[in-house]
Design a protein around this motif. Structure first.
Motif, PDB file in Angstrom:
ATOM      1  N   ILE A  12       0.013  -5.074  -4.278  1.00  0.00           N
ATOM      2  CA  ILE A  12       0.221  -3.927  -5.164  1.00  0.00           C
ATOM      3  C   ILE A  12      -0.279  -4.164  -6.585  1.00  0.00           C
ATOM      4  CG2 ILE A  12       2.223  -3.216  -3.808  1.00  0.00           C
ATOM      5  CD1 ILE A  12       4.013  -4.266  -6.045  1.00  0.00           C
ATOM      6  N   ALA A  13      -0.923  -5.285  -6.832  1.00  0.00           N
ATOM      7  CA  ALA A  13      -1.327  -5.625  -8.203  1.00  0.00           C
ATOM      8  C   ALA A  13      -2.280  -4.596  -8.809  1.00  0.00           C
ATOM      9  CB  ALA A  13      -1.963  -7.015  -8.219  1.00  0.00           C
ATOM     10  N   ASN A  14      -3.157  -4.017  -8.001  1.00  0.00           N
ATOM     11  CA  ASN A  14      -4.166  -3.087  -8.522  1.00  0.00           C
ATOM     12  C   ASN A  14      -3.837  -1.620  -8.240  1.00  0.00           C
ATOM     13  OD1 ASN A  14      -5.973  -5.132  -9.520  1.00  0.00           O
ATOM     14  ND2 ASN A  14      -6.499  -5.572  -7.385  1.00  0.00           N
ATOM     15  N   LEU A  15      -2.588  -1.326  -7.890  1.00  0.00           N
ATOM     16  CA  LEU A  15      -2.216   0.044  -7.558  1.00  0.00           C
ATOM     17  C   LEU A  15      -2.402   0.985  -8.734  1.00  0.00           C
ATOM     18  CD1 LEU A  15       1.077   0.032  -5.443  1.00  0.00           C
ATOM     19  CD2 LEU A  15      -1.258   0.421  -4.678  1.00  0.00           C
ATOM     20  N   ARG A  16      -2.937   2.184  -8.417  1.00  0.00           N
ATOM     21  CA  ARG A  16      -2.985   3.283  -9.369  1.00  0.00           C
ATOM     22  C   ARG A  16      -1.919   4.328  -9.032  1.00  0.00           C
ATOM     23  NH1 ARG A  16      -5.280   3.343 -14.006  1.00  0.00           N
ATOM     24  NH2 ARG A  16      -5.906   5.520 -13.765  1.00  0.00           N
ATOM     25  N   GLU A  17      -1.574   4.446  -7.732  1.00  0.00           N
ATOM     26  CA  GLU A  17      -0.595   5.424  -7.291  1.00  0.00           C
ATOM     27  C   GLU A  17       0.387   4.768  -6.322  1.00  0.00           C
ATOM     28  OE1 GLU A  17      -2.306   9.008  -5.748  1.00  0.00           O
ATOM     29  OE2 GLU A  17      -3.934   9.024  -7.211  1.00  0.00           O
ATOM     30  N   LEU A  18       1.666   5.015  -6.536  1.00  0.00           N
ATOM     31  CA  LEU A  18       2.719   4.505  -5.656  1.00  0.00           C
ATOM     32  C   LEU A  18       3.624   5.669  -5.279  1.00  0.00           C
ATOM     33  CD1 LEU A  18       4.360   2.249  -4.291  1.00  0.00           C
ATOM     34  CD2 LEU A  18       5.528   1.885  -6.485  1.00  0.00           C
ATOM     35  N   GLU A  19       3.851   5.838  -3.970  1.00  0.00           N
ATOM     36  CA  GLU A  19       4.675   6.945  -3.482  1.00  0.00           C
ATOM     37  C   GLU A  19       5.702   6.414  -2.493  1.00  0.00           C
ATOM     38  OE1 GLU A  19       4.000  11.137  -1.014  1.00  0.00           O
ATOM     39  OE2 GLU A  19       2.420  10.370  -2.356  1.00  0.00           O
ATOM     40  N   LEU A  20       6.975   6.668  -2.782  1.00  0.00           N
ATOM     41  CA  LEU A  20       8.085   6.258  -1.914  1.00  0.00           C
ATOM     42  C   LEU A  20       8.872   7.501  -1.542  1.00  0.00           C
ATOM     43  CD1 LEU A  20       9.395   3.166  -3.943  1.00  0.00           C
ATOM     44  CD2 LEU A  20       7.789   3.154  -2.035  1.00  0.00           C
ATOM     45  N   ARG A  21       8.960   7.794  -0.247  1.00  0.00           N
ATOM     46  CA  ARG A  21       9.694   8.957   0.236  1.00  0.00           C
ATOM     47  C   ARG A  21      10.746   8.507   1.248  1.00  0.00           C
ATOM     48  NH1 ARG A  21       7.076  14.139  -0.529  1.00  0.00           N
ATOM     49  NH2 ARG A  21       5.111  13.899  -1.657  1.00  0.00           N
ATOM     50  N   THR A  22      11.990   8.779   0.934  1.00  0.00           N
ATOM     51  CA  THR A  22      13.119   8.435   1.805  1.00  0.00           C
ATOM     52  C   THR A  22      13.099   6.950   2.155  1.00  0.00           C
ATOM     53  OG1 THR A  22      12.683  10.614   2.785  1.00  0.00           O
ATOM     54  CG2 THR A  22      14.491   9.369   3.712  1.00  0.00           C
ATOM     55  N   CYS A  23      12.986   6.128   1.144  1.00  0.00           N
ATOM     56  CA  CYS A  23      12.957   4.665   1.330  1.00  0.00           C
ATOM     57  C   CYS A  23      14.065   4.020   0.503  1.00  0.00           C
ATOM     58  CB  CYS A  23      11.598   4.099   0.916  1.00  0.00           C
ATOM     59  SG  CYS A  23      10.206   4.645   1.914  1.00  0.00           S
ATOM     60  N   ARG A  24      15.279   4.554   0.599  1.00  0.00           N
ATOM     61  CA  ARG A  24      16.372   4.082  -0.252  1.00  0.00           C
ATOM     62  C   ARG A  24      16.646   2.588  -0.065  1.00  0.00           C
ATOM     63  NH1 ARG A  24      20.256   6.175  -3.342  1.00  0.00           N
ATOM     64  NH2 ARG A  24      19.543   8.297  -2.903  1.00  0.00           N
ATOM     65  N   ALA A  25      16.491   2.081   1.145  1.00  0.00           N
ATOM     66  CA  ALA A  25      16.817   0.683   1.414  1.00  0.00           C
ATOM     67  C   ALA A  25      15.910  -0.288   0.651  1.00  0.00           C
ATOM     68  CB  ALA A  25      16.728   0.405   2.916  1.00  0.00           C
ATOM     69  N   ILE A  26      14.697   0.118   0.356  1.00  0.00           N
ATOM     70  CA  ILE A  26      13.760  -0.799  -0.307  1.00  0.00           C
ATOM     71  C   ILE A  26      13.282  -0.283  -1.657  1.00  0.00           C
ATOM     72  CG2 ILE A  26      12.918  -1.749   1.868  1.00  0.00           C
ATOM     73  CD1 ILE A  26      10.430   0.052   1.512  1.00  0.00           C
ATOM     74  N   ALA A  27      13.750   0.889  -2.077  1.00  0.00           N
ATOM     75  CA  ALA A  27      13.225   1.501  -3.298  1.00  0.00           C
ATOM     76  C   ALA A  27      13.402   0.594  -4.506  1.00  0.00           C
ATOM     77  CB  ALA A  27      13.893   2.853  -3.540  1.00  0.00           C
ATOM     78  N   ASP A  28      14.584   0.037  -4.693  1.00  0.00           N
ATOM     79  CA  ASP A  28      14.827  -0.820  -5.854  1.00  0.00           C
ATOM     80  C   ASP A  28      13.917  -2.046  -5.854  1.00  0.00           C
ATOM     81  OD1 ASP A  28      16.666   0.885  -6.787  1.00  0.00           O
ATOM     82  OD2 ASP A  28      18.403  -0.426  -6.551  1.00  0.00           O
ATOM     83  N   THR A  29      13.795  -2.674  -4.688  1.00  0.00           N
ATOM     84  CA  THR A  29      12.944  -3.860  -4.580  1.00  0.00           C
ATOM     85  C   THR A  29      11.503  -3.538  -4.936  1.00  0.00           C
ATOM     86  OG1 THR A  29      14.350  -4.795  -2.845  1.00  0.00           O
ATOM     87  CG2 THR A  29      12.106  -5.651  -3.018  1.00  0.00           C
ATOM     88  N   VAL A  30      10.993  -2.443  -4.403  1.00  0.00           N
ATOM     89  CA  VAL A  30       9.600  -2.066  -4.661  1.00  0.00           C
ATOM     90  C   VAL A  30       9.403  -1.699  -6.129  1.00  0.00           C
ATOM     91  CG1 VAL A  30       7.773  -0.430  -4.096  1.00  0.00           C
ATOM     92  CG2 VAL A  30       9.218  -1.340  -2.280  1.00  0.00           C
ATOM     93  N   LEU A  31      10.369  -0.993  -6.724  1.00  0.00           N
ATOM     94  CA  LEU A  31      10.248  -0.610  -8.132  1.00  0.00           C
ATOM     95  C   LEU A  31      10.234  -1.842  -9.042  1.00  0.00           C
ATOM     96  CD1 LEU A  31      12.591   2.512  -8.345  1.00  0.00           C
ATOM     97  CD2 LEU A  31      10.098   2.463  -8.320  1.00  0.00           C
ATOM     98  N   VAL A  32      11.078  -2.822  -8.746  1.00  0.00           N
ATOM     99  CA  VAL A  32      11.102  -4.051  -9.544  1.00  0.00           C
ATOM    100  C   VAL A  32       9.771  -4.806  -9.401  1.00  0.00           C
ATOM    101  CG1 VAL A  32      12.166  -6.323  -9.769  1.00  0.00           C
ATOM    102  CG2 VAL A  32      13.603  -4.289  -9.508  1.00  0.00           C
TER     103      VAL A  32
END
Length: 446
Positions: free
Chosen positions: A209-229
């Motif tokens: 994810i180092a070069n991401l320009r767009e990130l989309e999380l839909r109904t991913c409550r179990a991993i949302a915090d981890t991915v956001l951090v």
């Protein structure tokens, strides 16, 4: 006239036809029917076509197959062999195997986009056979039974993927480490309904994810915090974040406080019970160059948080089904006066929004080119008068399911707005006279 137009010119005209007009054009003559097929670049079928059928579509670059069950590999390959120049392929069926995908690479070596429903078994090594593939979407990665694809540390081949969409990754799934390790070029990542990332230690995911320009999380409550951090720590140039139905207050606050640089431009959130004013204050303080903010069904947000955005550079604002629009009179007026650069406004599904509130905001929104009011049942023809009076630059309007707006009000705006190019409105609100007029003015009515 038919004899005057050569095949090349007529084919180019047919390419520019609206999709709704093409069936009518095909009935003019056999010549027109054949030219229309040869000019068609995109096709969607609910059956497995024969090679002879696809052979008539010589300009075909995008094909979508919606099949009730998994296609027989041989019949599928025979069909695709007739379209070697395909760039986009979608196979929506029960499942497809890695061996079938490996065979497809022989017939479609220049494929750039591939979408399918599910992959059984869950293995991605076949991607090495598609050197031109830039976009991959797998709707269902929920592999039944235990499956683990060991990562080959000696294999350093990187994939060319720039866009990746994965759905329903199970918690504890270990089969995606190989994929993440080779996805260092992805710029757009979408995860839907996922309970894990397929890389429990984030050893390879954080690098992907180092070069991401767009990130989309839909109904991913179990991993949302981890991915956001991880995004706040590793993403160097994240420009767009979409977060729907899942994400704790702590994770959002961490992202707003620690995301590197000033790259974020678009923030699209649907968080009914997670987003509050503290988040909006943090967004206002840390994302000075935010140009697009969309909030959907955000029940805990108040006028205080939205007013904090008044000095930002927002050009697109969406407050969809947000109770604060109806709960706090005068809020829209304040936002209209403070957001001087506003060009696009979406207030859809605010059923109690009144003409007075909208009109007061529009008086300050002289630069609007697009407005969406779909489902705003409290509006009437007075809002159409306000749009005509204050928004002379308007190009796109959505007033569908606005029951208080009559056919006369819709016609008043369509006939009067000088730059209008696209209108979404019920068919019964547009008379034949208006349809003739908009066809001459190149205005599209949906």
């Amino acid at each position: 006239m038919d004899e005057i137009l050569c095949d090349e010119l007529l084919r180019e005209i047919m390419r520019r036809l609206a999709p709704s007009s093409r069936p009518t054009a095909a009935l003019v003559s056999k010549r027109w029917f054949n030219l229309l097929r040869s000019a068609t670049s995109s096709l969607r079928l609910t059956f497995l076509p024969s090679p002879s059928l696809l052979g008539h579509y010589t300009s075909l670059s995008s094909l979508t197959l919606v099949l009730s069950q998994a296609p027989c590999p041989n019949s599928l390959l025979v069909s695709l062999s007739a379209s070697p120049y395909l760039r986009q392929l979608s196979i929506l069926s029960s499942a497809i195997s890695p061996s079938t995908l490996s065979s497809i690479s022989i017939f479609l070596p220049k494929l750039e986009s591939l979408r399918f429903t599910s992959l059984r078994p869950l293995s991605f090594r076949w991607l090495l056979l598609f050197p031109s593939l830039r976009e991959l979407a797998v709707h269902d990665c929920d592999e039944p039974g235990e499956f683990h694809e060991d990562d080959d540390e000696g294999d350093d081949c990187n994939l060319s993927l720039e866009s990746l969409s994965l759905g329903r990754i199970r918690a504890g799934e270990l089969g995606l480490g190989w994929l993440w390790r080779r996805c260092g070029k992805i710029q757009r990542l979408q995860l839907r309904g996922c309970e894990g990332t397929g890389d429990p230690t984030a050893r390879f995911f954080s690098g992907a994810i180092a070069n991401l320009r767009e990130l989309e999380l839909r109904t991913c409550r179990a991993i949302a915090d981890t991915v956001l951090v991880l995004a706040a720590t590793h993403c160097r140039s994240l420009a767009k974040l979409v977060l729907y139905d899942g994400g704790s207050r702590a994770g959002l606050r961490h992202l707003a406080s620690h995301l590197r640089g000033q790259s974020l431009r678009t923030l699209d959130l649907r968080l009914p019970l997670d987003l509050d004013n503290d988040h909006l204050l943090a967004i206002s303080d840390n994302f000075r160059y935010l140009s697009c903010l969309r909030l959907q069904s955000c029940c805990l947000v108040s006028g205080e948080g939205l007013r904090a955005l008044g000095q930002s550079a927002i050009e697109e604002l969406g407050l969809v089904n947000c109770h604060v629009v109806e709960r706090e009179p005068g809020l829209l007026t304040t936002l209209g006066q403070s957001l001087k650069r506003l060009k696009k406004l979406d207030l859809s599904h605010n059923e109690l929004l009144l003409d007075k509130e909208l009109g007061a905001m529009l008086a300050s929104c002289r630069n609007l080119v697009e407005i969406k009011l779909r489902g705003c049942k409290g509006l009437s023809d007075a809002s159409m008068v306000a749009l005509f009076r204050f928004c002379s630059l308007l190009e796109t309007v959505d007033i569908e399911r606005c029951h208080g707006i009559s056919a006369q009000g819709a016609e008043f705006l369509i006939l009067g707005a000088p730059r209008l190019r696209r209108v979404y409105v019920e068919e019964e609100k547009v008379s034949e006279r208006v349809r003739d007029w908009v066809s001459r003015k190149m205005i599209r009515v949906f």
